[in-house]
Scaffold this active site. Structure first.
Site, PDB file in Angstrom:
ATOM      1  N   ASN A  73      19.073   1.103  -2.002  1.00 40.43           N
ATOM      2  CA  ASN A  73      18.679   2.520  -2.079  1.00 40.43           C
ATOM      3  C   ASN A  73      19.527   3.407  -1.183  1.00 40.43           C
ATOM      4  O   ASN A  73      19.702   4.589  -1.462  1.00 40.43           O
ATOM      5  CB  ASN A  73      17.198   2.666  -1.748  1.00 40.43           C
ATOM      6  CG  ASN A  73      16.325   2.203  -2.911  1.00 40.43           C
ATOM      7  OD1 ASN A  73      16.813   2.082  -4.032  1.00 40.43           O
ATOM      8  ND2 ASN A  73      15.078   1.918  -2.628  1.00 40.43           N
ATOM      9  N   HIS A  79      11.322  -6.511  -0.256  1.00 38.17           N
ATOM     10  CA  HIS A  79      11.424  -5.315  -1.097  1.00 38.17           C
ATOM     11  C   HIS A  79      11.641  -5.729  -2.537  1.00 38.17           C
ATOM     12  O   HIS A  79      12.759  -6.064  -2.924  1.00 38.17           O
ATOM     13  CB  HIS A  79      12.556  -4.423  -0.591  1.00 38.17           C
ATOM     14  CG  HIS A  79      12.739  -3.184  -1.430  1.00 38.17           C
ATOM     15  ND1 HIS A  79      13.963  -2.613  -1.659  1.00 38.17           N
ATOM     16  CD2 HIS A  79      11.845  -2.418  -2.110  1.00 38.17           C
ATOM     17  CE1 HIS A  79      13.821  -1.548  -2.433  1.00 38.17           C
ATOM     18  NE2 HIS A  79      12.535  -1.410  -2.718  1.00 38.17           N
ATOM     19  N   SER A 103      10.027   0.512   0.542  1.00 36.85           N
ATOM     20  CA  SER A 103      11.366   0.763  -0.013  1.00 36.85           C
ATOM     21  C   SER A 103      12.257   1.447   1.003  1.00 36.85           C
ATOM     22  O   SER A 103      13.475   1.412   0.873  1.00 36.85           O
ATOM     23  CB  SER A 103      11.258   1.682  -1.237  1.00 36.85           C
ATOM     24  OG  SER A 103      10.488   1.067  -2.229  1.00 36.85           O
ATOM     25  N   VAL A 127       0.852  -1.197   0.000  1.00 34.96           N
ATOM     26  CA  VAL A 127       0.000   0.000   0.000  1.00 34.96           C
ATOM     27  C   VAL A 127       0.885   1.243   0.000  1.00 34.96           C
ATOM     28  O   VAL A 127       2.114   1.153  -0.012  1.00 34.96           O
ATOM     29  CB  VAL A 127      -0.947  -0.005   1.208  1.00 34.96           C
ATOM     30  CG1 VAL A 127      -1.879  -1.193   1.142  1.00 34.96           C
ATOM     31  CG2 VAL A 127      -0.173   0.007   2.511  1.00 34.96           C
ATOM     32  N   GLU A 166      15.116  -7.768  -1.889  1.00 32.98           N
ATOM     33  CA  GLU A 166      15.776  -7.511  -0.602  1.00 32.98           C
ATOM     34  C   GLU A 166      14.856  -8.053   0.484  1.00 32.98           C
ATOM     35  O   GLU A 166      13.693  -7.643   0.594  1.00 32.98           O
ATOM     36  CB  GLU A 166      16.017  -6.007  -0.403  1.00 32.98           C
ATOM     37  CG  GLU A 166      17.221  -5.481  -1.182  1.00 32.98           C
ATOM     38  CD  GLU A 166      17.480  -3.999  -0.924  1.00 32.98           C
ATOM     39  OE1 GLU A 166      16.506  -3.230  -0.879  1.00 32.98           O
ATOM     40  OE2 GLU A 166      18.649  -3.599  -0.764  1.00 32.98           O
TER      41      GLU A 166
END
Ligand code: T1G
Length: 696
Positions: free
Chosen positions: A479, A429, A408, A379, A441
């Site tokens: 990231n 992820h 993320s 979501v 991930e």
């Protein structure tokens, strides 16, 4: 022979040579010597009028033993074994099952006939390891199926099913199990029909130079920067004009030259690193995974749809929950259209697409997720919204059902605390598009149980994903490193480099796109919204560049708005830089008192890539990443880091940690303390140990 990994027996008038070298019957020195010894027995056995070569366990020889590559080669070389097979005075039949790859297929090509069970696959994936087929594949396969078809197999590295291999002529027959019995029957029939040895080496090659040139042109872009694919083409070209024995010599020379390259070391390193990433150091071996027979996904946005397709593509029924019947139906329609697109592009058959779609059901009530064994929430990226979803799941699901968040960036520890059973919460992820990108991930919260981890890691492989475990930090592994990479790109822009120059320098280094082009593709607004949500800006970074934010405030999000860092004519093709970007960067430089200057491409690459390496070392020091090779697997499979460089941490070792650390000190003097070498790098450099020394 009792202690050999290779045995000989006779069945009727057929000698049977069988290898049993778990896990994949790799052609180790013992196997090569064992086959020769067994061949001596078979040739000396007067009652054996034909010979079958077979393997126990899950597969025929899956290739040379990659773990031997870094060591001095030992006779008998594989080529010698294959030469003996081809020159055998009795007909030799290869019995193929599992994955006969690389040297495994080359062994089969040394045999005179080949049969396989329907589930068998064959291929020559050597170029994916930075080498070329080195035991006759580039010389015999063209003689069997022609230059053009052979190049497709060798360069693409793709596996052929038994049926496709039979259609091409790589194998002679698809047989029913039990395979060895069928192969013996096939050999018996050969003898009865008076058919003897049929050496491929005696056949002529079909094809011409045009096939060679076409292959060179066709692969130029895809294999930009790679060496092995083009050496393989050179070897196949030689098959056109030289007899087998000379062609084999040239092939061996090209193989050895390839195997001596950094590219080969990098690709072979990545092969094992990918498998090691699935191993969690502190997970007790006896931890039992839980069965996952039905999945749930919450949220029918781009990620939720992609994740639902991942489960359906892997054969798992999946229930996708949306907030209303309209949203649910819209999501299912969008998924159906995705599959339709794959069918129209010839990527999937209609039947397979329909079968996968049938596994996806829509829902609007949490109770419809009750029989799921694992639910992934995808979501909106907002802590309270996700916590509310997890709390609702808590109230609905059995206490054993795993809850995975696709966040993320958000703190998975905080999200886990929203469950009364936080041990079952972890991050999964996925990378967009979820049903395409391989990397996953697996984010381990402080409370995540061993069972949850032991369940998700093999599940990831079943889903066709490459799992890497990450601890909890902002951005996890990929990231977090991406942020410093983009930070440096933004600063180089302030200092006078152009976005075109920066993107081209990074493209020439080997990434598929530069940092500005990538953000235009993904949407500059993704990072902008995240930074606003987390309040990230000048307060944390004295050199903060607001250029991306200022573009977003003008709704210049990139490709989706037709303008971002670049201007786009049809939403995809960049026609030039957005002039506002250089203006804003120059204004920032003035405000920050930075004198813009000419910057060379070497500095662009160093600043962007070294920043990633330094941050990767910090991730290791903080225990976020288990080992340097895990970080490389993240970057090779999530961000397109050039595979022939092995990943940022492997690349650091090729630079040398001592010179790297010295360079980082220089950057720290010039650009501030953020460049201070990570303590781990400093330690390894002073101990003269490479990062790969930590890959256990
Ligand atoms: N050598 C050594 N070990 C190997 C191996 C190999 N060729 N292939 C797999 N393993 C190990 C792997 O490390 C893992 O170990 C275990 O087997 C299971 O592998 C002369 C020079 C065969 C399709 O490129 O593609 O031949 O982690 O987890 O998913 O021209 O392994 O359990 O300790 O991948 O079922 C060409 C590489 C070599 C095939 C099975 N051959 N292997 O997949 O299991 S170059 C290849 C694979 C060559 C010739 C040239 C896959 C597989 P551990 P896995 P899997």
């Amino acid at each position: 022979m009792t202690d050999s990994v290779v045995s000989y027996r006779r069945d009727g008038n057929v000698g049977v040579i069988t290898t049993n070298n778990p896990p994949v019957n790799a052609l180790s020195h013992a196997v090569r010597a064992g086959i020769l010894a067994a061949l001596d027995d078979a040739e000396a056995d007067g009652a054996a009028e034909a010979i079958v070569i077979a393997c126990e366990r899950r597969t025929f020889h899956a290739g040379a033993d990659i773990s031997e590559f870094g060591k001095p080669p030992q006779h008998p070389f594989l080529g010698e074994v294959i030469d003996r097979l081809e020159k055998c005075p009795k007909p030799v039949v290869a019995a193929l099952h599992g994955t006969a790859l690389g040297g495994g297929l080359e062994i089969a090509l040394g045999c005179h006939y080949r049969v396989a069970v329907p589930s068998a696959q064959v291929g020559l994936p050597e170029v994916s390891l930075g080498i070329i087929p080195g035991a006759g594949g580039t010389q015999r396969l063209p003689r069997l199926i022609g230059v053009a078809a052979a190049l497709d197999v060798i360069i693409g590295g793709k596996r052929l099913t038994a049926a496709a291999a039979c259609d091409l002529g790589v194998i002679d027959a698809v047989v029913d199990a039990p395979l060895t019995d069928a192969a013996i029957a096939y050999a018996t029939d050969l003898v009865a029909a008076g058919k003897g040895p049929r050496p491929i080496g005696a056949q002529t090659v079909s094809g011409n130079e045009a096939d060679i040139e076409e292959a060179r042109k066709r692969h130029a872009r895809r294999y930009r920067g790679f060496n092995a694919p083009f050496r393989a083409i050179d070897a196949v070209e030689a098959s056109l004009r030289t007899p087998l024995d000379k062609g084999l010599v040239l092939e061996r020379e090209l193989f050895e030259a390839c195997n001596a390259t950094v590219e080969a070391r990098a690709l072979q390193y990545a092969f094992f690193a990918q498998r090691q990433a699935a191993k969690i150091k502190d997970l007790p071996k006896e931890t039992e995974p839980r069965a996952v027979d039905h999945a749930g996904v919450i949220g029918g946005g781009t990620m939720g749809r992609g994740i639902a397709m991942v489960f359906a593509d892997a054969g798992l029924p999946v229930t996708l929950l949306e907030i209303s019947t309209e949203a649910r139906d819209a999501t299912l329609d969008a998924i159906a259209k995705s599959y339709d697109g794959m069918v129209s592009r010839g990527r999937l058959s209609r039947d397979v697409a329909d079968e996968r779609l049938s596994r996806i059901s829509g829902a609007t009530d949490y109770a419809d997720l009750a029989n799921a064994d694992l639910v992934v929430e995808a979501v909106f990226e907002e802590m309270d919204i996700k916590k509310d979803v997890i709390a609702k799941l808590d109230a609905t699901l059995g206490t054993d059902t795993l809850i995975a968040t696709n966040t993320s960036y958000l703190d998975v520890n905080a999200l886990a605390s929203a469950s009364t059973h936080p041990e079952r919460v972890l991050g999964m992820h996925f990378f967009s598009p979820a049903n395409v990108m391989k990397l996953l991930e697996v984010v381990r919260a402080d409370t995540t149980s061993h069972t949850a981890l032991a369940t998700v890691m093999p599940l990831a492989k079943k889903l066709g994903k490459i799992p890497v475990v990450s601890g909890v930090c902002h951005g996890f592994i990929g990231n977090r490193m991406l942020q410093v990479y983009q930070r440096e790109a933004n600063r180089l822009l302030q200092e006078g480099a152009t976005i075109t120059q920066i993107d081209k320098a990074i493209y020439d280094f080997g990434l598929p796109m530069g940092p500005f082009a990538v953000r235009d593709l993904a949407g500059i607004d993704v990072g902008w919204r995240m930074r606003k949500a987390f309040g990230i800006g000048r307060a944390q970074d004295a050199r903060y560049s607001a250029v991306p934010d200022l573009l977003c405030e003008r709704d210049q999000f990139g490709q989706k708005t037709g303008i971002g860092f670049y201007v786009y004519e049809d939403g995809r093709k960049a026609t030039g830089e957005n002039p506002l970007v250089a203006e804003l960067a120059a204004a920032e430089a003035k405000e920050l008192g930075i004198a813009q200057r000419n910057i060379d491409d070497g500095e662009v690459v160093e600043r962007c890539i070294y920043a990633m390496i330094n941050e990767g070392a910090n991730l290791l020091d903080e225990g976020i990443a288990q080992r340097p090779s895990d970080i490389d697997i993240v970057w090779l499979n999530g961000y397109g880091f050039p595979a022939y460089r092995g990943g940022p941490m492997f690349y650091a070792d090729t630079i040398g940690l001592d010179p790297l650390v010295k360079h980082l000190h220089g950057l720290a003097e010039a650009h501030g303390s953020e460049w201070t070498p990570a303590p781990l790098l400093a330690r390894l450099a002073s101990d003269d140990h490479p990062l790969t020394s930590l890959n256990r």
